[in-house]
Enzyme design. Structure first.
Site, PDB file in Angstrom:
ATOM      1  CB  SER A   1      -0.839   0.094   1.121  1.00 19.59           C
ATOM      2  OG  SER A   1      -1.869   0.814   1.226  1.00 19.59           O
TER       3      SER A   1
ATOM      4  CD  GLU B   1       3.073   7.413 -11.441  1.00 18.24           C
ATOM      5  OE1 GLU B   1       2.177   7.010 -10.945  1.00 18.24           O
ATOM      6  OE2 GLU B   1       4.096   6.957 -11.827  1.00 18.24           O
TER       7      GLU B   1
ATOM      8  CE  LYS C   1      -3.761   7.125  -2.773  1.00 18.71           C
ATOM      9  NZ  LYS C   1      -5.006   6.160  -2.922  1.00 18.71           N
TER      10      LYS C   1
ATOM     11  CG  ASP D   1     -11.346   6.719  -5.716  1.00 19.99           C
ATOM     12  OD1 ASP D   1     -10.874   5.825  -4.916  1.00 19.99           O
ATOM     13  OD2 ASP D   1     -11.969   7.522  -5.439  1.00 19.99           O
TER      14      ASP D   1
ATOM     15  CE1 TYR E   1       0.241   2.084  -9.612  1.00 21.12           C
ATOM     16  CE2 TYR E   1      -1.814   2.843 -10.633  1.00 21.12           C
ATOM     17  CZ  TYR E   1      -0.947   2.134  -9.585  1.00 21.12           C
ATOM     18  OH  TYR E   1      -1.771   1.547  -8.648  1.00 21.12           O
TER      19      TYR E   1
ATOM     20  CE  LYS F   1       3.929   5.734  -7.862  1.00 22.58           C
ATOM     21  NZ  LYS F   1       3.661   4.876  -9.174  1.00 22.58           N
TER      22      LYS F   1
ATOM     23  CE  LYS G   1      -6.488   9.049   0.674  1.00 24.28           C
ATOM     24  NZ  LYS G   1      -7.035   7.875   1.060  1.00 24.28           N
TER      25      LYS G   1
ATOM     26  CB  CYS H   1     -45.142   1.156   3.440  1.00 18.67           C
ATOM     27  SG  CYS H   1     -45.087   2.509   1.959  1.00 18.67           S
TER      28      CYS H   1
ATOM     29  CB  CYS I   1     -49.638   1.300   1.496  1.00 21.75           C
ATOM     30  SG  CYS I   1     -48.333  -0.025   1.580  1.00 21.75           S
TER      31      CYS I   1
ATOM     32  CB  CYS J   1     -43.194  -1.030   1.257  1.00 21.05           C
ATOM     33  SG  CYS J   1     -45.039  -1.497   0.805  1.00 21.05           S
TER      34      CYS J   1
ATOM     35  CB  CYS K   1     -47.435  -0.179  -1.936  1.00 20.27           C
ATOM     36  SG  CYS K   1     -46.885   1.540  -1.370  1.00 20.27           S
TER      37      CYS K   1
END
Ligand code: IVH
Length: 684
Positions: free
Chosen positions: A86, A117, A119, A121, A232, A298, A322, A416, A419, A434, A439
């Site tokens: 990570s 670079e 990041k 997601d 990458y 990096k 981040k 609900c 109804c 529901c 309904c």
């Protein structure tokens, strides 16, 4: 939390982080934002550092030292030749500068160069090429071993099946390339719109949807969504030719091999240039094809990277900075409960309008009952609203300092709101539903869906008109739409001067009886059957009756030997489930007796007489106006066949922007290459 002992705090935080890891990596869902998650983890890491003895007592197996685990059932496990780690991350400029100072000391060098670079997601994947040919794709898993998703990866747009070697850049015998699988914002919106139509829970952001999709067991289901990939990184490589490289030159090599690389990266010498690049990235990242939640910084030299090495969890030579999500604070005026077409009760936050990331937000999703309880969100609170993954606004927390004493916990209704039927939590679902098929809101939404533009498309039956018809009890089932022409006098009673519009409506209803078959199939509202699946089903079955009497054998596809192009197990099961109800099967007979006679697609005629009869096509790259499935349908309608790979048998390759290895292969084999405008000319 503060009053708890450190022992209890560490235990509780470990449990919470592990629960969120499980949700994020295994269930492709998140109940908290990245920022909240990172804060929890940081709190835990700080406590563990402060109380090392407690760590020993509680066990060293802690989520702060691992990379999560995305492995799920149904996939073969494969070991990574080089562990997939990570990244350490930070939200602060000062910590980024500390990272640089640390590296200066470790490397004993002041002039450090970096590559910056985006990041991405998405979700991490390791793609192996053997002698330049795509051999395997494996998810990060627990870092040591992951799920083998090779079959699904074959459907990824942009993933070269063959790397292009050159004199300057020969392709190694074996190379593991790391990257990220993602969905574009447009594809995310398209899929969610289809899910909304089918009454299914919406995905919160493109990342979750991409993760959920790549882990489908049926590659055909994966292929229905346009998943893309960006590469990458490097893992194992033999012969080991990487040592003299830099991160920036490696990217150049990837591009030369025909691999999709990051949209932009920066070279920076020293930390000030790094910071400038990070800020520039933040300014331009919204124009990228993928969502970005930060910058990855990096060390550029692979040699230096190697020298600095890694900790048990992350490399020392890289750091993720981040970006904070955009957030606003506003008053929660009310929590309303929406009833979906299939009865799902969704809580919605009604907010005092507030400006967030360029648009005014007045409503935000609260997801479900559990979420409101967990965050203790109360009407009258000042809440924080964020655009999670920069898409759907969500309430992420409460400003407790502003809570008034008379603010009471929200009680989720157990019945609900429409109804009054007792709501039910079905097994395996978080949502309350529901269960009353009759309904009024469900009836209304079912009919609205049936007559909508996306389905039968009846002019004059807008949402308000349908609401009136249902309210009056004139329309209860979908078949009742076709009984409306017999209620001319009732319709006329709806207002003055309605004669003309009533006659127009009756005409439109009559005309719609011969709408295309797929429109009826889509309109039935079968779970998971969106427009695309409906078109495939129409082509295969040719009539509503034939679809209604399909059995598992007709429908259920053996994964390798697909019977109906494009239909997977989930869709098949949903169709069987739908027609198990006698009233649904009876609806088909009723529609027929009312004169409904859908126009079936003429598949054989097209196949034998079309301009492309007997011709095989391959699509590659992005076409200027047609989406891939639109181009494929066009070709098929003209009798052609679309396949995935170029061979001597291919007649045409339709190439768009960034066409990769398929185009090269076509040129090599002398296959005719045309562009979109030529395709359109041939078919017009
Ligand atoms: S480099 C040893 N570069 O972010 C790990 N990772 O939060 C080196 N990610 O596990 C990873 N964009 O899945 C790297 N440009 C990028 C990235 C990137 C996204 C992911 C990756 C990583 C995660 C950490």
């Amino acid at each position: 939390m503060q009053s708890q002992s450190p022992h209890d705090q560490i235990t509780a935080l470990r449990k919470a982080v592990m629960m969120h890891d499980e949700l994020y990596y295994k269930k492709a869902k998140s109940e908290i934002t990245d920022l909240e998650y990172d804060q929890l983890k940081l709190q835990l890491a700080e406590l563990e550092q402060k109380y090392p003895k407690l760590v020993l007592a509680l066990g060293t197996d802690t989520p702060t030292q691992t990379v999560g685990d995305d492995r799920s059932q149904g996939f073969k496990t494969a070991k990574h030749r080089v562990a997939m780690q990570s990244l350490d991350n930070t939200y602060s400029e000062a910590e980024l500068r500390e990272f640089h100072n640390r590296l200066v000391k470790l490397a004993n060098k002041t002039d450090l160069s970096y590559c910056i670079e985006p990041k991405i997601d998405g979700l991490a994947v390791c793609v192996t090429y053997e002698k330049g040919r795509f051999a395997r794709a494996v998810t990060r898993g627990n870092g040591v071993e992951g799920d083998d998703i090779t079959a699904n990866a074959l459907t990824l747009y942009g993933l070269p099946k063959q790397l292009k070697p050159s004199k300057e850049f020969p392709v190694p015998d074996i190379i593991e390339i790391r990257g990220e699988i993602y969905l574009t914002e447009a594809e995310f919106q398209r899929i969610n719109a289809e899910r909304e139509e089918c009454g299914q829970e919406l995905y919160a952001n493109p990342r979750n949807l991409a993760a959920g999709t790549i882990k489908q067991l049926d590659p055909k289901e994966v292929a229905r969504r346009r998943l893309e990939i960006v590469l990458y990184g490097i893992g194992y490589c033999a012969p080991a030719s990487a040592a003299g490289l830099t991160q920036l030159s490696y990217q150049e090599r990837l591009r030369a091999w025909g691999a999709p690389t990051v949209e932009k990266c920066w070279y920076a010498s020293g930390i000030n240039e790094v910071w400038n690049a990070v800020q520039e990235l933040d300014r331009i990242r919204h124009s990228f094809a993928y969502g970005t939640d930060g910058a990855v910084i990096k060390l550029d030299s692979f040699l230096l990277q190697d020298q600095l090495g890694r900790t048990s969890k992350a490399p020392r030579w890289a750091m993720a900075y981040k970006f904070e999500p955009e957030r606003a604070e506003t008053l929660l005026k009310e929590i309303s409960i929406q009833v979906g077409r299939t009865g799902v009760l969704t809580p919605v936050a009604e907010l005092a309008p507030v400006l967030l990331a360029g648009s005014t937000v007045a409503r935000a999703t609260l997801h479900n009952r559990d979420e409101i309880g967990r965050k203790d969100i109360r009407v009258g609170d000042y809440v924080y609203v964020e655009k999670a993954g920069e898409v759907i606004p969500a309430v992420v927390g409460v400003n407790l300092a502003k809570r008034k004493p008379n603010c009471i916990p929200f009680e989720f209704p157990l019945t609900c709101p429409c109804c009054g039927t007792q709501a039910i939590a079905y097994q395996g679902e978080v949502a309350l539903r529901c269960p009353n098929y009759d309904c009024a809101i469900q009836v209304r939404r079912r009919v609205q869906h049936f007559v909508s533009k996306a389905c039968i498309d009846i002019d004059g039956l807008g949402e308000a008109m349908v609401a009136t018809l249902v309210e009056r009890g004139w329309v209860v089932t979908l078949a009742d739409v076709y009984r409306l022409p017999n209620r001319r006098s009732d319709l006329l009673s709806l207002g003055k001067k309605v004669e003309k519009s009533t006659d127009n409506l009756i005409f439109a209803i009559e005309a719609s009886k011969t709408a295309e078959l797929w429109r009826f199939i889509h309109g039935l509202g079968i779970n998971h059957v969106g427009a695309a699946a409906a078109k495939d089903l129409a082509l295969y079955f040719g009539s509503l009756e034939s679809l209604a009497s399909a059995n598992a054998l007709d429908l259920l596809t053996d994964k390798k030997d697909s019977i109906i192009e494009g239909i997977g197990e989930t869709v098949s099961a949903a169709i069987l489930e739908y027609f198990k109800f006698p009233s649904n099967a009876a609806l088909i007979t009723e529609l027929r007796s009312l004169g409904v006679n859908p126009t079936a697609p003429i598949k054989n005629l097209a196949l034998s007489n079309g301009v492309f009869a007997g011709k095989t096509f391959v699509l590659t790259g992005t076409l200027p106006t047609l989406k891939r499935d639109e181009a494929a349908h066009l070709i098929e309608r003209c009798g052609g066949k679309v396949t995935g790979s170029v061979s001597k048998k291919t007649d045409y390759v339709v190439a768009g922007d960034e066409a990769g290895s398929k185009l090269d292969k076509a040129l090599e084999l002398g296959v005719i290459v045309i562009d979109e405008s030529e395709l359109l000319k041939l078919t017009s």
